[in-house]
Design an enzyme around this catalytic site. Sequence first.
Site, short mmCIF file in Angstrom:
data_model
loop_
_atom_site.label_atom_id
_atom_site.label_comp_id
_atom_site.label_asym_id
_atom_site.label_seq_id
_atom_site.Cartn_x
_atom_site.Cartn_y
_atom_site.Cartn_z
N CYS A 87 67.96 16.90 -67.21
CA CYS A 87 66.49 17.38 -68.29
C CYS A 87 66.41 18.07 -69.04
O CYS A 87 65.84 17.54 -70.04
CB CYS A 87 65.90 16.47 -67.25
SG CYS A 87 65.79 14.77 -66.08
N CYS A 141 65.11 18.84 -62.73
CA CYS A 141 66.09 17.91 -63.13
C CYS A 141 66.87 19.06 -64.61
O CYS A 141 65.94 18.86 -65.68
CB CYS A 141 65.99 17.06 -63.86
SG CYS A 141 68.00 16.04 -64.08
#
Length: 146
Positions: A73, A70
């Site tokens: 993230c 991600c």
Amino acid sequence: MSTASLHIVCPHCHTTNRIASADLSAAPDCGKCHQPLFTGHPVPLDEAAFEKHIARSQVPVLVDFWAPWCGPCRAMAPAFEQAAQQLEPGMRLAKVNTEEAQALAARFNIRSIPTLALFVNGREVARQPGAMGAADIVRWARSQRV
């Protein structure tokens, strides 16, 4: 006159320690492994360690549910690291990799990542999806304190 004490789970060996509230800011060490109970860094948690920290720790636990693939993230990781330095020892910051702990992600119905979830006394009390900067993480976490 007795001093109030709190249970704090060690980020290294996951043993529960009893620490006087007044001693939290004095960099207490774990009674078992003698490592610092607060490091200024988020604690990576697998499912078993997550259960211990959420159920036994008497300071709020702010969890970043994330995944290595991600982009947002990965972009938020340094900000979460900075937030840990500002929020400890009054709050434990932890990271749960949703790829490795899929059952936790399912149990807490994590639908988007990154998602921050704040746990107090074993219960989720607040949730915030999406990447944030360090100042926003700290502000949000402090505003949720019960």
